[in-house]
Scaffold this active site. Structure first.
Site, PDB file in Angstrom:
ATOM      1  N   ASP A 117     100.955  90.757  71.045  1.00 20.39           N
ATOM      2  CA  ASP A 117     102.260  90.101  71.178  1.00 20.39           C
ATOM      3  C   ASP A 117     103.422  91.021  70.814  1.00 20.39           C
ATOM      4  OD1 ASP A 117     100.841  87.918  71.956  1.00 20.39           O
ATOM      5  OD2 ASP A 117     101.820  86.507  70.610  1.00 20.39           O
TER       6      ASP A 117
ATOM      7  N   ASP B  28     100.760  83.789  63.855  1.00 17.55           N
ATOM      8  CA  ASP B  28     100.349  83.489  65.238  1.00 17.55           C
ATOM      9  C   ASP B  28     100.334  84.747  66.096  1.00 17.55           C
ATOM     10  OD1 ASP B  28     103.209  82.956  64.610  1.00 17.55           O
ATOM     11  OD2 ASP B  28     103.399  82.956  66.785  1.00 17.55           O
ATOM     12  N   ASN B  29     100.849  85.849  65.559  1.00 15.84           N
ATOM     13  CA  ASN B  29     100.799  87.113  66.303  1.00 15.84           C
ATOM     14  C   ASN B  29      99.765  88.069  65.720  1.00 15.84           C
ATOM     15  OD1 ASN B  29     102.807  86.268  68.054  1.00 15.84           O
ATOM     16  ND2 ASN B  29     104.464  87.168  66.871  1.00 15.84           N
TER      17      ASN B  29
ATOM     18  N   GLY C 201     102.722  79.096  74.903  1.00 15.92           N
ATOM     19  CA  GLY C 201     103.852  78.388  75.501  1.00 15.92           C
ATOM     20  C   GLY C 201     104.276  78.989  76.821  1.00 15.92           C
TER      21      GLY C 201
ATOM     22  N   ASP D 130     111.097  77.928  78.360  1.00 12.28           N
ATOM     23  CA  ASP D 130     110.969  77.784  79.817  1.00 12.28           C
ATOM     24  C   ASP D 130     109.635  78.324  80.348  1.00 12.28           C
ATOM     25  OD1 ASP D 130     111.326  80.480  79.460  1.00 12.28           O
ATOM     26  OD2 ASP D 130     113.286  80.583  80.434  1.00 12.28           O
ATOM     27  N   GLY D 131     108.814  78.870  79.452  1.00 10.48           N
ATOM     28  CA  GLY D 131     107.517  79.378  79.888  1.00 10.48           C
ATOM     29  C   GLY D 131     107.590  80.718  80.586  1.00 10.48           C
TER      30      GLY D 131
HETATM   31  P1  AMP Z   1     106.378  84.931  70.002  1.00 13.45           P
HETATM   32  O1  AMP Z   1     107.202  85.093  68.767  1.00 13.45           O
HETATM   33  O2  AMP Z   1     106.965  85.549  71.247  1.00 13.45           O
HETATM   34  O3  AMP Z   1     104.977  85.370  69.787  1.00 13.45           O
HETATM   35  O4  AMP Z   1     106.357  83.367  70.337  1.00 13.45           O
HETATM   36  C1  AMP Z   1     106.145  82.346  69.400  1.00 13.45           C
HETATM   37  C2  AMP Z   1     105.787  81.067  70.095  1.00 13.45           C
HETATM   38  O5  AMP Z   1     106.828  80.655  70.969  1.00 13.45           O
HETATM   39  C3  AMP Z   1     104.523  81.122  70.920  1.00 13.45           C
HETATM   40  O6  AMP Z   1     103.871  79.896  70.791  1.00 13.45           O
HETATM   41  C4  AMP Z   1     105.054  81.317  72.325  1.00 13.45           C
HETATM   42  O7  AMP Z   1     104.159  80.835  73.298  1.00 13.45           O
HETATM   43  C5  AMP Z   1     106.318  80.503  72.303  1.00 13.45           C
HETATM   44  N1  AMP Z   1     107.329  80.988  73.252  1.00 13.45           N
HETATM   45  C6  AMP Z   1     108.084  82.112  73.151  1.00 13.45           C
HETATM   46  N2  AMP Z   1     108.905  82.227  74.204  1.00 13.45           N
HETATM   47  C7  AMP Z   1     108.677  81.158  75.007  1.00 13.45           C
HETATM   48  C8  AMP Z   1     109.214  80.700  76.243  1.00 13.45           C
HETATM   49  N3  AMP Z   1     110.161  81.366  76.889  1.00 13.45           N
HETATM   50  N4  AMP Z   1     108.734  79.547  76.733  1.00 13.45           N
HETATM   51  C9  AMP Z   1     107.791  78.844  76.105  1.00 13.45           C
HETATM   52  N5  AMP Z   1     107.246  79.214  74.940  1.00 13.45           N
HETATM   53  C10 AMP Z   1     107.676  80.352  74.389  1.00 13.45           C
HETATM   54 MG    MG Z   2     103.242  85.273  69.905  1.00 14.87          MG
END
Ligand code: AMP
Ligand code: MG
Length: 491
Positions: free
Chosen positions: A264, A254-255, A93, A126-127
């Site tokens: 991650d 997913d991590n 994301g 917001d990516g």
């Molecule tokens: P994470 O727990 O950080 O590994 O994120 C879980 C999911 O949320 C993954 O698919 C990330 O790409 C997405 N994600 C986390 N933060 C953002 C962000 N600020 N913008 C877009 N996608 C996000």
């Molecule tokens: Mg992740």
């Protein structure tokens, strides 16, 4: 042969997979990006010399303003179990894979930008990534590598003037990270839950071909061997996390790396005083990902992966691999912990000594890392020589009893104390990335745009077993103010 950014040898194998495995995307540059930190050790993995950071286009390449020759940016799709619940679609994301580079040793390295703007998988996000979390991931991935624990790596940090909103307005930043592959357990789960059985086989064969060269691509048992190897690597990784006192914080599927890497980094933390119930993620109110839960969670996550592989592998075969996990973990863990104690020939009965010590550390709130480092100075000859350890305990009688048992084990192995101390210092780090150390580097970067503390920590943590007496202060106990640091999970 040294390379430069224009001559990297890209071989983008993931983009040769069917087009519904990823989306073609373009990084969205941050405003006024500038180089905050560059890691020559990671650059070497791409055959890039130190001077690469001086390339006038360095920032433009990694800020998505220019495309590296050969790069074909994509965001990959995946799913995963988050806090026990299946989320049918996640994906990169905010991470964009620029491509895969083959280095002079024939190794394959994904170059990924984290914080590179929205992708089709951004959902409400917001990516972006904020400077605070980028610094933490940058430092921790290199600290883990220094500790000998498999991890994604980090090449550089770009800071910017762009405001990104989390619990407060923060600065957006970009992390350039490297890994042989970013494929996750959740990459397989996506296709299983969508009923796309053929895709599961395509992904498994792809991963085997690229990353498990010991498995023959036409072996009819290849999928079973692959899963068995993932179980083995994950068990080893968990033992390494537990032995060093690392809590990941968000062990969603997913991590979880299919290669058994630490991946991650979010609200992770290293133990200070030994507390097995340590929860580093303040939003994890139930303690699902508490420190002592990690091996069980990994086992549970492997069961999710096993389920996703049922179209390829008979259930009994999957189960027999899964059944191996607890004993694999236990034997790796015992080996690591006994080597932390300087025991040369570990036996099952030494587990009692390990657990008695952990109990002692817990009840006396003793700092985990410092205690093991100091234990190298334990005298197997005279009890009085161990007062520097004994004085740290409230329950000294309990320490004396443990020390007596430890001494008798050491005396049996007949190794001079000085030699044992040397061996122990090679496995008990002096330096770990304590939260407060990361916090100081973050504050000076955020407030003063001074990134020197990041570089200093990177340097120290890349050699965590070396004495580095000039950096003694970085091996100290956390100061009082550190107990108030809350690690935000919004990154
Ligand atoms: P994470 O727990 O950080 O590994 O994120 C879980 C999911 O949320 C993954 O698919 C990330 O790409 C997405 N994600 C986390 N933060 C953002 C962000 N600020 N913008 C877009 N996608 C996000
Ligand atoms: Mg992740």
């Amino acid at each position: 042969m040294p390379k430069d950014l224009q001559t990297l040898l890209f071989d983008n194998s993931y983009s040769t997979l069917p087009s519904h495995f990823y989306a073609r995307v373009h990084p969205a540059p941050l405003e006024n990006a500038r180089l905050a930190s560059f890691n020559p050790a990671a650059a070497e993995l791409l055959d890039l010399p130190q001077e690469t950071s001086l390339d006038s286009n360095f920032v433009r390449y990694f800020n998505g303003e220019l495309l590296l020759p050969g790069s074909e940016p994509i965001a990959t799709i995946y799913a995963g179990h988050q806090f026990g619940y299946y989320v049918p679609q996640l994906g990169d994301g905010r991470a964009i894979l620029l491509g895969e580079v083959i280095n002079s040793r024939g190794e394959r390295w994904d170059i990924q930008l984290k914080g590179a703007g929205p992708t089709p998988y951004s959902r409400q996000g917001d990516g972006r990534a904020v400077l605070r979390s980028v610094i933490r991931e940058y430092l921790c991935s290199e600290a883990m590598h220094g500790l000998g624990i498999p991890s994604s790596r980090a090449l550089a940090i770009l800071d910017s003037s762009q405001t990104v909103y989390r619990e407060r307005p923060e600065r957006g930043a970009m992390l350039v990270r490297l890994a042989p592959s970013h494929v996750r357990f959740g990459s397989f789960e996506l296709f299983f839950y969508r009923g796309q059985k053929q895709e599961i086989g395509i992904l498994a064969d792809y991963v085997i071909k690229q990353h498990f060269p010991q498995i023959e691509p036409d072996d009819p048992q290849r999928h079973a061997r692959f899963f068995d190897e993932v179980v083995a690597r994950t068990a080893r990784l968990m033992a390494q996390w537990q032995a060093v006192g690392f809590a990941h914080g968000v062990m969603n599927t997913d991590n979880m790396s299919i290669l058994g890497l630490t991946l991650d980094y979010g609200p992770f933390g290293f133990l200070d005083s030994y507390n097995p119930e340590f929860i580093c993620n303040h939003s994890d109110t139930a303690g699902r990902y508490a420190f002592d839960q990690q091996p069980d969670v990994a086992h549970w996550n492997l069961a999710c992966l096993a389920q996703a592989l049922t179209p390829l592998i008979p259930t009994e075969t999957l189960q027999s691999s899964l059944f191996r996990f607890p004993s694999l973990f236990a034997s790796h863990y015992l080996n690591l912990m006994t080597s932390k104690l300087g025991i040369v020939a570990p036996q099952a009965e030494h587990a009692g000594l390990v657990h008695a010590l952990l109990d002692l550390l817990k009840h006396n709130s003793i700092d985990y890392t410092r205690f093991f480092r100091q234990l190298a100075g334990f005298s197997s000859l005279e009890a009085a020589g161990n007062n520097f350890l004994r004085d740290q305990f409230i329950d000294r009688a309990q320490f004396d009893q443990w020390a007596e048992n430890y001494r008798s084990v050491l005396q049996q192995q007949n190794l001079p104390d000085a030699d044992r101390a040397k061996a122990m210092n090679r496995v008990n780090p002096k330096y770990i990335l304590r939260n407060y150390l990361a916090q100081i580097a973050i504050s000076t970067a955020e407030d003063e745009q001074d990134y020197s503390e990041i570089d200093r920590l990177l340097h120290i943590l890349s050699r965590p077993f070396d004495e580095q007496p000039e950096h003694d202060a970085y091996a100290g106990l956390p100061p009082d103010w550190a107990s108030h640091i809350q690690v935000s999970c919004s990154s």
